[in-house]
Design an enzyme around this catalytic site. Structure first.
Site, PDB file in Angstrom:
ATOM      1  N   ASP A   1       8.384 138.202  32.365  1.00 29.60           N
ATOM      2  CA  ASP A   1       7.306 138.800  33.135  1.00 29.60           C
ATOM      3  C   ASP A   1       7.409 138.418  34.608  1.00 29.60           C
ATOM      4  O   ASP A   1       7.846 137.327  34.961  1.00 29.60           O
ATOM      5  CB  ASP A   1       5.969 138.310  32.559  1.00 29.60           C
ATOM      6  CG  ASP A   1       4.776 138.858  33.306  1.00 29.60           C
ATOM      7  OD1 ASP A   1       4.556 140.080  33.229  1.00 29.60           O
ATOM      8  OD2 ASP A   1       4.067 138.077  33.965  1.00 29.60           O
TER       9      ASP A   1
ATOM     10  N   GLU B   1      11.025 142.374  33.850  1.00 30.85           N
ATOM     11  CA  GLU B   1      10.021 143.204  34.495  1.00 30.85           C
ATOM     12  C   GLU B   1      10.144 142.917  35.989  1.00 30.85           C
ATOM     13  O   GLU B   1       9.570 141.951  36.498  1.00 30.85           O
ATOM     14  CB  GLU B   1       8.610 142.872  34.006  1.00 30.85           C
ATOM     15  CG  GLU B   1       7.570 143.830  34.574  1.00 30.85           C
ATOM     16  CD  GLU B   1       6.253 143.163  34.942  1.00 30.85           C
ATOM     17  OE1 GLU B   1       5.308 143.896  35.281  1.00 30.85           O
ATOM     18  OE2 GLU B   1       6.169 141.929  34.923  1.00 30.85           O
TER      19      GLU B   1
END
Length: 746
Positions: free
Chosen positions: A411, A464
């Protein structure tokens, strides 16, 4: 106390033990050979009497009370060390007998500690934390924690009345790691580390390497071990060595707590109980993988797991680590891969967590310009500290190895890569070259990918990353960060911006529909419509769609998904969006399953299921995702009509023509150029009545004609459905010569 014993005592050091400000309790406590025998010293606060028992001879020796706080000593004539027990007696007439924790040797391996300090350790969890251990036939738990700047560290828990004076840990000076072996501690014991900092303050910290933790709002760590038996050997050993580059990946993104909740009074199903429901739905809808939003322990439900405090502990909201292993095992047995969200970009400031762990900025930077995310109110890891690298790399490998995860999705990679991410001028510090690139984070990500290639070869690494940072995917040895896939955030933002626009004005945003193919092969992409797009006022997917009626909105959504599933790139869709959930997602309630009983929603489910099936059954839609040979534009200039047309191709020669119309106007006998002469048979149409459409379909095979269009000599004419997508299979032209017979004229 006799004079001889008195003279053997090191009174200044004893004071350090009693006031709990020493890092070396073993210097005094336990057994030490001295002139005249064995000097044994022990400390248990509040004890008024202590009796020493030789476990070999059962001889008892009353120990002298050296300090009324509970410090005892005895001089035994035996020259050889032996095992012994100590019985402590208290003023209230209670007593207990225990092995002396300081009579056990130090157990940690110096080479392991050296690797940890060098930042090259990939299994720090195997010796740091709390581990069930047997020493000389005695069962107990070995506790170990890195706290190099602490004056003293103790293990406290329900087994010692949370008294930091009882189990003071021994420091390995060269490594900054404290350890202690405590006999008799069992699985399920609650504990923390009590740390005396150099400023004098005492803090209670959860174990950074704990395998289990209390359910919020409680924050203690739990001693945990299990003997879970895996049954997924075939699945794990047969993972695709090419990491699905030439195979389909269709991911169902899942939040454990809100996928489905029990009908009884329980807050959640546990991991194992939830597995059959997930399997049933994922198999029905024909996804290949699930992606779990973070399930590492976290204190605040509203963070969705993205503010982690227990990196090695599956959140106890949903059960035990064994329950999570059961979840993964069941999905693997059903042929479903499991990807896990992982958050090495930042961590929260909760007092029991990693923040200022030993009274200093141990895991984070000291300078807030380097160590804090102002927008998120969280702390940034110090990626230049070797022990932090060991902590993080070991953690990612831990989830891959110990929980058999098939992929790790990292993330907020952009926030790691840029020193000025989310910061204003004056709020960040440039790198050594004056730039905004976080060189230490880049080095960490490369090291992580190299270690995965070495130790977890067939486990996916997914980023991401929301910027245009070059070469996120690729071989880390070739100036790449080394990820296998990158979320295509650019495609997502452009496409949703286009789809949210009223069809009357979409022609002004037509380039948002086509721009992604300019950079489509710069990285290996996953097309994502994730949880982030359906929360906090962004609306659910169905309510993003323009339209005055549910039929119009559904047509828009079918067109959107059809374009997504035929566009190059692997796929990810968040739960609830495949049946047109109307509410925004909220972590505190389960998704709106009741809608699946409504005809329009059930029809959309059928549509997404059939898209998944088509996508996976035809190599043209996935095999050459990352190669230009797999895609060819036919028409990307019809802005006024908001129509695009393109070919998807497979290495075996299979070809499919995709024509997508993003206006509510039916185009009858619409001419589209084709790259090859032949016949074209429609195999999929989003406007089919079975999906709730108006049935503007092409029922007959369409032959091409020598009629120039879209820069091609041949073309076909077809009905293009309103707000819909038509997919046609190319059928090779019949080139068999026609046999002609002539009659002889008499």
């Amino acid at each position: 106390m006799n004079r001889k014993l008195y003279n053997l005592m090191d009174w200044p050091e004893i004071e350090g033990i009693i006031y709990s400000d020493t890092a070396h309790p073993k210097k005094l406590l336990g057994m030490h050979s001295v002139k005249g025998g064995q000097l044994i010293q022990t400390y248990y606060p509040g004890a008024v009497k202590a009796v020493l028992t030789n476990t070999e001879t059962n001889d008892n020796y009353k120990m002298d009370l050296a300090d009324e706080e509970g410090y005892f000593a005895a001089l035994i004539s035996e020259k050889k060390p032996f095992r012994y027990n100590i019985t402590y007696f208290f003023a209230d007439k209670t007593s207990f007998t225990t092995e002396d924790v300081y009579n056990f040797p130090l157990l940690l391996n110096d080479k392991k500690l050296a690797a940890f300090n060098a930042g090259t350790c990939v299994d720090a969890y195997s010796f740091l934390g709390a581990h069930a251990t047997k020493v000389g036939g005695v069962k107990g738990v070995l506790f170990a924690v890195w706290a190099p700047n602490a004056i003293r560290v103790s293990v406290v828990g329900d087994f010692n009345n949370w008294d930091g004076r009882v189990h003071q840990m021994e420091l390995h000076e060269d490594s900054g790691v404290f350890e202690i072996f405590i006999p008799g501690v069992n699985a399920g014991a609650i504990y923390k580390y009590e740390i005396r900092c150099r400023g004098g303050q005492i803090v209670l910290k959860a174990d950074p390497y704990a395998f289990h933790a209390e359910n919020r709002p409680n924050t203690a760590s739990i001693v945990y071990y299990d003997n879970f038996k895996w049954n997924d050997k075939d699945f794990v050993e047969n993972r695709d060595p090419d990491k699905f580059k030439k195979k389909p990946i269709s991911i169902y993104e899942l939040h454990m707590g809100s996928f489905k909740t029990p009908d009884d009074e329980r807050e959640y199903y546990n991991y194992s109980e939830l597995a059959p429901y997930v399997i049933d739905y994922v198999k029905k809808m024909k996804y290949t993988h699930v992606e779990l939003m973070p399930i590492m322990e976290y204190p605040f439900d509203g963070s969705w797991g993205y503010q982690v405090t227990g990196y090695y502990a599956p959140t106890s909201r949903y059960g035990t680590p064994a329950d999570l292993k059961s979840f993964v095992n069941q999905l693997h047995e059903a042929g479903i891969g499991v990807i896990l969200d992982w958050v090495p970009a930042h961590f929260p400031k909760d007092a029991f967590g990693l923040a200022r762990f030993d009274g200093t900025c141990l895991y984070e930077h000291f300078d807030p310009r380097q160590g804090e995310h102002p927008d998120w109110g969280t702390l940034i890891y110090n990626y230049g500290r070797p022990e932090v690298i060991s902590f993080l790399v070991s953690n990612a490998i831990f989830w891959a190895k110990e929980f058999h995860m098939d992929g790790i999705r990292i993330d907020a990679v952009a926030s790691m890569l840029y020193l000025d991410y989310g910061k204003k001028d004056g709020e960040w510090v440039a790198n050594m070259y004056g730039g905004n690139e976080n060189l230490e984070a880049v080095s960490f990500l490369k090291r992580l990918s190299l270690q995965f290639e070495k130790h977890c070869q067939n486990v996916l690494l997914i980023a991401e990353e929301s910027t245009a940072w070059p070469r996120v995917t690729g071989d880390a040895g070739e100036d790449s960060l080394g990820f296998d896939y990158k979320w295509n955030m650019g495609w997502m933002n452009d496409f949703l911006d286009f789809m949210c626009c009223d069809p009357l004005f979409r022609k002004g945003r037509y380039n948002e529909l086509t721009f992604s193919m300019i950079y489509a092969y710069s990285e290996d992409f996953i097309l994502t419509i994730s949880h982030d797009e359906v929360v906090h006022g962004k609306c659910s997917m169905i309510n993003k769609m323009p339209g005055d009626t549910i039929e119009q909105k559904m047509a828009n959504l079918r067109a959107a998904y059809g374009f997504m599933f035929t566009h190059p790139g692997k796929k990810l869709l968040f739960m609830g969006q495949d049946f047109a959930m109307e509410n925004e997602w909220w972590e505190a309630r389960q998704i709106d399953w009741e809608l699946t009983g409504h005809k329009p929603n059930a029809e959309l489910m059928d549509y997404v299921r059939d898209l998944n099936e088509l996508y996976q059954s035809e190599p043209a839609f996935y095999e050459l995702d990352h190669f230009p040979d797999g895609f060819e534009w036919i028409n990307n200039i019809s802005a006024n009509e908001c129509i695009v047309a393109y070919m998807r191709k497979a290495s075996n020669g299979d070809q499919f023509l995709v024509v997508a119309n993003f206006t509510p106007v039916t185009r009858v006998k619409y001419k589209v150029g084709v790259p090859q002469m032949g016949k074209y048979k429609e195999i999929f149409n989003s406007d089919s009545s079975k999906y709730g459409g108006t049935d503007m379909v092409n029922k007959r095979v369409i032959p091409s004609k020598k009629d120039e269009c879209d820069g091609r000599e041949d073309s076909i004419r077809l009905t293009v459905p309103p707000m819909g997508i038509s997919i046609l299979r190319y059928i090779e032209a019949d080139t068999t010569p026609v046999k002609r017979t002539t009659k002889k004229v008499k």
